[in-house]
Scaffold this motif. Structure first.
Motif, mmCIF file in Angstrom:
data_model
loop_
_atom_site.group_PDB
_atom_site.id
_atom_site.type_symbol
_atom_site.label_atom_id
_atom_site.label_comp_id
_atom_site.label_asym_id
_atom_site.label_seq_id
_atom_site.Cartn_x
_atom_site.Cartn_y
_atom_site.Cartn_z
ATOM 1 N N ASP A 94 0.821 -1.210 0.000
ATOM 2 C CA ASP A 94 0.000 0.000 0.000
ATOM 3 C C ASP A 94 0.859 1.266 0.000
ATOM 4 O O ASP A 94 0.592 2.220 -0.738
ATOM 5 N N SER A 95 1.872 1.300 0.851
ATOM 6 C CA SER A 95 2.718 2.502 0.926
ATOM 7 C C SER A 95 3.490 2.728 -0.377
ATOM 8 O O SER A 95 3.597 3.865 -0.872
ATOM 9 N N THR A 105 1.067 4.033 -3.152
ATOM 10 C CA THR A 105 0.702 5.455 -3.005
ATOM 11 C C THR A 105 1.856 6.354 -3.442
ATOM 12 O O THR A 105 1.660 7.339 -4.178
ATOM 13 N N LYS A 106 3.062 5.993 -3.040
ATOM 14 C CA LYS A 106 4.236 6.801 -3.401
ATOM 15 C C LYS A 106 4.491 6.772 -4.909
ATOM 16 O O LYS A 106 4.721 7.817 -5.544
ATOM 17 N N ARG A 139 2.416 6.048 -7.390
ATOM 18 C CA ARG A 139 1.352 6.707 -8.156
ATOM 19 C C ARG A 139 1.483 8.226 -8.076
ATOM 20 O O ARG A 139 1.329 8.933 -9.075
ATOM 21 N N THR A 140 1.780 8.735 -6.899
ATOM 22 C CA THR A 140 1.919 10.189 -6.745
ATOM 23 C C THR A 140 3.055 10.719 -7.598
ATOM 24 O O THR A 140 2.909 11.729 -8.308
ATOM 25 N N LYS A 177 -4.924 5.554 -14.107
ATOM 26 C CA LYS A 177 -5.377 5.132 -12.793
ATOM 27 C C LYS A 177 -5.952 3.716 -12.836
ATOM 28 O O LYS A 177 -5.738 2.901 -11.924
ATOM 29 N N ASP A 196 -4.358 0.694 -10.769
ATOM 30 C CA ASP A 196 -5.169 -0.095 -9.854
ATOM 31 C C ASP A 196 -5.069 -1.577 -10.160
ATOM 32 O O ASP A 196 -5.014 -2.431 -9.236
ATOM 33 N N TYR A 216 -1.791 -2.843 -8.864
ATOM 34 C CA TYR A 216 -1.864 -2.889 -7.399
ATOM 35 C C TYR A 216 -2.627 -4.124 -6.932
ATOM 36 O O TYR A 216 -2.195 -4.840 -6.010
#
Length: 796
Positions: free
Chosen positions: A601-602, A605-606, A608-609, A672, A676, A679
């Motif tokens: 998860d971490s 998020t990193k 993708r940003t 996105k 996803d 992910y």
């Protein structure tokens, strides 16, 4: 009162007048009297309302000694000098003007009528006088002057002159008509020609004589060289014709006096005058008008006709020149110039033809008037040269084409040889060789002054210059194309590297790469801080334009590469790659091993940003140093090789605006979804690897597999061998060597069997026992088969 008494009365009245005698308008040396107005003012009487237009001018024209002055004196009471009948010599010299003291009339008892119309008459020097001989210049000019300034021109001639050409002054009238038409064709001023036939006998009716004169005048008029716009103009457009007859002055005194009176009655009764004849020049301006007319006539060379001697010389020289040219033309037609290859032979033939024609002409024509001989010689020479120039021009045209081909070949060969440093040198050298070739060949044909290569040389220079300009422009386009191609191959890789790894200063680097690449490509042509020479022979302005065009081309190519490289699909791939590189791989490029879901998860998020940070960078070409868009330093708005997509928003697809808001949103949605999916896949793999086994499974494994565990523990070598065998098979299978190993084992087994059989035969033979007796019956057949050799024969 008798006729003689009437004449005496008229003569006495004429002598009783106190007015001054006539005044000379133009003297025998062609000088105009500038004090003419003072004479006219003595007689002009008019009311204030007539504006000075109540006057009339009548002139008389005719051969010398035909009684012109006498007629005027009898008809108008003037005092012109008359001829001394004893000496019969010229009386009137030049042109004289006199005021009409009265007008003869057969209706008045006194024999005359008052001149209340201010009639002035001009007595013109007679034509065909012995005093001037062949010098007819003044005769023509004075006749034209009288015709141009008078309302009525009395043409005085004898009855026996009617039907004659020279005697009736028809030749002179033709010249006067022609010049009058050329000078006064625009205003169409009319004049009355009053033919007065003297010594009229009545044998031939006046009507018949009039028709003869009219026919002659029409023939003359039709033969005139009329100016443009007057080709269809008739005689009557300029002249009205009237006729009168007078009896013999000596032998028919009464008839003569009566005819003069009747002529005067016609003048008094307005039959002669018409408003169309009047010049509409006030009397005080008539002298200036007449002076200007005389100056124009005096300077007109069309009236300077030749003498009889000159006419003969012209006639004979024309005949001789015609014969010489016919001889020249016959000789010319016999020569086949197209079959002659040697230029010197052609030049020699042309020169001989020219000299032969002149020699024939000079032999006979040189005896005539020198100026006519030379003029006609020049005309003959010009005519022959015109014929020879056809050959001369034809040959030069052929050599001109050869020179053009030489120029083109030289340019092509020089470009291939690469022995010149610039295209400018190639053009200059090629043009010099081409022109030198043409000049050297053309000099051979320059046999005389008209035969020069100047015209063809200038045409060749213009043509080569035009060809050079075309080649320069073509080479200029090639140069721009080559520079653009080099730029594309170099810059495209740099740009793709930058946009696939977008950073905050990516556009600064891209613009820097563009400027450095452009400067490097143009560095060899830079001659100064702001001047360029592309070595094509272009002007300074054209070199500057070429530089600007190259800059435009490079900017356009920059734009095309940029917009081709950045689209919805390409940016989507770039963002996905950026995400995958950071999410799936570590800093060393090795795949990441996830330990738990929180770590996935971490990292997601990193990654993708950071990936989505590149979308604004790729959407607009904005410099980080100045926070401004990249704007070309030249105008590329109207370049034809780029068309705006109709589906794009207005103004969004310019140089720096790469992606519209709609496109960015489409990319964001697409990326996105892909992120996803990646992910979810990573998270599923962690779940699969960390799934727990139920505890009862371990109990069942122990119960059911107890015997196997014990067998393995009791036979460790068997267990180890089994492990080695399975491992070998697994390794062989993965390395694709299992097939070859099986083939080798099969061959070893076959060889072992063969060797065993041989050893068995040897043992049987050593015991001395037949093979068949020692072998069981059921194995005999097999032994027999084995005892056969490869060809099916039994072994001994």
């Amino acid at each position: 009162m008798s006729s003689e008494d009437e004449i005496v009365v008229v003569d006495n009245l004429s002598s009783d007048f106190d007015e001054p005698s006539s005044v000379q308008v133009i003297d025998g040396n062609k000088n105009f009297n500038t004090d003419l107005l003072s004479y006219i003012k003595q007689f002009y009487r008019s009311a204030s309302q007539d504006n000075g237009l109540n006057y009339h001018i009548i002139s008389v024209f005719g051969s010398q000694s035909t009684g012109k002055s006498t007629l005027l004196n009898k008809l108008f009471g003037t005092r012109f000098d008359v001829m001394d009948e004893v000496q019969r010599q010229q009386t009137t010299k030049g042109i004289w003007l006199g005021h009409a003291n009265f007008i003869a009339s057969s209706r008045e008892a006194t024999g005359f009528a008052q001149n209340d119309r201010n009639i002035f008459v001009m007595d013109v020097e007679g034509t065909d006088g012995r005093e001037r001989g062949e010098d007819q210049d003044f005769e023509r000019k004075s006749a034209l002057f009288a015709l141009s300034t008078s309302e009525v021109l009395i043409i005085n001639l004898w009855e026996n002159q009617v039907g004659l050409y020279q005697g009736a002054n028809m030749g002179l009238l033709k010249t006067v008509f022609e010049v009058n038409l050329s000078i006064f064709a625009k205003n169409r001023q009319k004049c009355l020609l009053l033919f007065v036939i003297r010594d009229f006998s009545g044998v031939t009716p006046l009507k018949n004589l009039s028709e003869t004169l009219i026919d002659e005048l029409n023939k003359i008029w039709n033969q005139l060289n009329k100016p443009e716009g007057c080709e269809d103009v008739e005689l009557t457009s300029f002249f009205d014709l009237k006729f009168a007859s007078l009896g013999h002055k000596v032998f028919q005194i009464e008839q003569f006096t009566k005819d003069v009176g009747e002529l005067g009655d016609r003048i008094v009764s307005d039959e002669i005058f018409s408003p169309d004849y009047h010049r509409n020049v006030p009397i005080d301006g008539w002298t200036i008008y007449a002076e200007q007319i005389w100056q124009q006539i005096d300077l007109n060379k069309d009236l300077d006709l030749p003498t009889q001697q000159i006419l003969v010389a012209r006639f004979r020289c024309d005949e001789i020149a015609s014969g010489a040219y016919n001889l020249f033309e016959d000789s010319f037609n016999k020569i086949k110039f197209s079959d002659i290859e040697d230029m010197k032979e052609i030049a020699s033939a042309m020169k001989n033809l020219r000299e032969q024609g002149l020699e024939v002409y000079d032999e006979d024509a040189s005896r005539y008037a020198n100026n006519v001989y030379l003029d006609k010689r020049e005309a003959l020479l010009s005519k022959m040269d015109h014929k020879l120039l056809e050959i001369h021009d034809l040959q030069l045209s052929k050599f001109s084409k050869q020179a053009q081909n030489l120029f083109n070949d030289e340019v092509t060969n020089s470009k291939k040889s690469k022995k010149y440093n610039s295209f400018k040198e190639i053009l200059e050298n090629s043009m010099e060789k081409s022109l030198t070739f043409f000049i050297e060949i053309s000099k051979i044909l320059n046999i005389a002054e008209p035969f020069t290569e100047t015209k063809h040389l200038n045409e060749l220079k213009e043509l080569l210059s035009s060809t050079s300009d075309s080649l320069k422009l073509k080479e200029r386009e090639n140069l721009i194309f080559r520079i653009r191609k080099k730029f594309q191959s170099t810059f495209k890789e740099q740009l793709l590297d930058s946009i696939h790894k977008p950073e905050a200063d990516s556009w600064d680097k891209i613009l820097s790469n563009f400027n450095s690449t452009s400067s490097e490509l143009l560095s060899k042509y830079k001659k100064g801080p702001s001047s360029y020479d592309f070595e094509l022979g272009l002007s300074e302005d054209m070199n500057l334009k070429t530089y600007v065009d190259i800059r435009k081309t490079l900017w356009v190519k920059f734009r095309d590469i940029l917009h081709d490289s950045i689209s919805e699909d390409s940016v989507s791939r770039i963002l996905r790659n950026l995400f995958e590189d950071e999410f799936r791989y570590d800093d060393n490029g090795l795949p990441k091993l996830w330990r738990n879901i929180s770590e996935v998860d971490s990292q997601f998020t990193k990654a993708r940003t950071n990936a989505l940070k590149a979308l604004p960078i790729l959407s607009n070409a904005v410099l980080s140093s100045t926070n401004s868009e990249i704007i070309p330093d030249v105008d590329i708005t109207h370049e034809d090789d780029y068309e705006i997509d109709e589906n794009e928003l207005a103004g969004s697809h310019n140089f720096s605006h790469l992606l519209s808001n709609r496109q960015q949103q489409n990319i964001l949605n697409k990326v996105k979804r892909e992120m996803d999916a990646i992910y979810v896949e990573a998270k599923r793999s962690i779940v699969q690897n960390t799934t727990s086994i139920p505890l009862y499974f371990y109990g069942l494994l122990v119960v059911l597999g107890w015997n196997e565990f014990m067998a393995i523990l009791n036979r460790p070598l068997l267990f180890i061998g089994l492990i080695l065998l399975v491992s070998g098979v697994y390794i062989a299978y993965n390395t694709q060597t299992l097939g070859p190993i099986i083939s080798v084992l099969q061959a070893m087994l076959d060889q072992t069997k063969k060797v065993a059989k041989e050893r068995l035969r040897e043992l049987v033979a050593e015991d001395g026992v037949p093979v068949k007796s020692q072998i069981p019956k059921e194995s005999k057949e097999n032994i027999e088969l084995d005892s056969l050799d490869d060809k099916g024969k039994k072994l001994e």
